[in-house]
Design an enzyme around this catalytic site. Structure first.
Site, mmCIF file in Angstrom:
data_model
loop_
_atom_site.group_PDB
_atom_site.id
_atom_site.type_symbol
_atom_site.label_atom_id
_atom_site.label_comp_id
_atom_site.label_asym_id
_atom_site.label_seq_id
_atom_site.Cartn_x
_atom_site.Cartn_y
_atom_site.Cartn_z
ATOM 1 N N HIS A 94 2.757 -10.238 0.550
ATOM 2 C CA HIS A 94 2.809 -8.370 1.002
ATOM 3 C C HIS A 94 3.787 -8.108 0.411
ATOM 4 O O HIS A 94 5.033 -8.588 0.629
ATOM 5 C CB HIS A 94 1.558 -7.107 2.363
ATOM 6 N N GLU A 164 -0.638 -5.863 -7.347
ATOM 7 C CA GLU A 164 0.462 -5.025 -6.481
ATOM 8 C C GLU A 164 1.240 -4.330 -7.141
ATOM 9 O O GLU A 164 2.917 -4.794 -6.592
ATOM 10 C CB GLU A 164 0.364 -4.503 -4.835
#
Ligand code: PEP
Length: 253
Positions: A94, A164
């Site tokens: 992430h 993302e």
């Protein structure tokens, strides 16, 4: 067609087990009719054990793991420990962890540990900004190549790739919205990279999803036109009604 998946990343929220219980239960009670869509919630580690008892329909995910299997690694949690708790999915790479110093080489080891533990990794990739010369495609290609280095080709389709773009994530200062076209373009590119690393068939079988401020207002746009098999939602997953609306949109497509 690959099964649609909706994932909620709670990040470091909420602040108590009572609130976690309430949020999870209120999402769980509104999705009894959902059949076709896979649902995953990734709460902080400390809530996993309690939440797994609350719903069979919502799969549990973790937000990170460590690559070592057991031993002197203070503060870490192994993939096998997560598996033993009932965790089926785990986010790795992430951007908020990359910002704390995590690199592709670390993510690569975590992916290998998760695959050995039979947990589905959710590998986040994405550029921090876009430039006119399209260098951001190379950024994403390098992330994928380095993170997947040395992983058996036949295991690649077990990994979910979450695109993302960091510039669209809700926690990014001065963020801006990504469009379904941005997502579509990148999902085609990601599949091309996977096809080069493995085979076209493996690339086709690998789920690519979009994350970056997805809400109940734009989830349909991303799911219909973004070239993706699902969405990863952060902020919206902290409001049960919004998260459930996203799930129902996925279910209706
Ligand atoms: C994320 O950071 O994984 C994410 C999708 O967050 P948000 O939806 O809040 O942008």
């Amino acid at each position: 067609m690959l099964k649609k998946i909706v994932i909620g990343n709670w990040k470091m929220n909420p602040v108590s087990l009572k609130d976690a219980d309430k949020l999870f239960s209120s999402a769980a009670k509104s999705i009894s009719k959902v059949r076709k869509t896979e649902i995953v919630i990734c709460p902080p580690f400390i809530y996993l054990e309690r939440l797994r008892k609350l719903s069979k329909k919502i799969n549990l995910g973790a937000q990170d793991t460590f690559w070592g299997d057991v031993g002197a690694f203070t503060g870490e949690v192994s993939a096998e420990m997560l598996y033993n708790l009932g965790v089926k999915y785990t986010i790795v790479g992430h951007s908020e962890r990359r910002a704390l110093g995590e690199e592709n080489i670390d993510i690569n080891k975590k992916l290998k540990a998760l695959l050995s533990a039979r947990i589905t990794p959710i590998l986040c990739v994405g550029e921090t900004s876009r430039d006119e010369s399209h260098e951001y495609f190379n950024v994403v290609r390098t992330q994928i190549k380095e993170c997947l280095s040395g992983i058996n080709k036949n295991l690649i389709s077990k990994i979910i790739i979450a695109y993302e773009p960091v510039w669209a994530i809700s926690s990014t200062p001065n963020r801006r919205d990504a469009t379904a076209l941005d997502s579509r373009e990148m999902s085609v590119f990601i599949r091309k990279v996977l096809s080069d690393i493995a085979t076209p068939a493996i690339a086709k079988d690998t789920r690519v999803i979009y994350g970056g401020s997805v809400s109940e207002r734009d989830a349909e746009e991303f799911l219909r036109y973004g070239g993706v098999d699902g969405v990863l939602s952060g902020r919206a997953s902290l409001t049960a009604e919004k998260f459930v609306k996203i799930i129902k949109i996925a279910e209706s497509i």
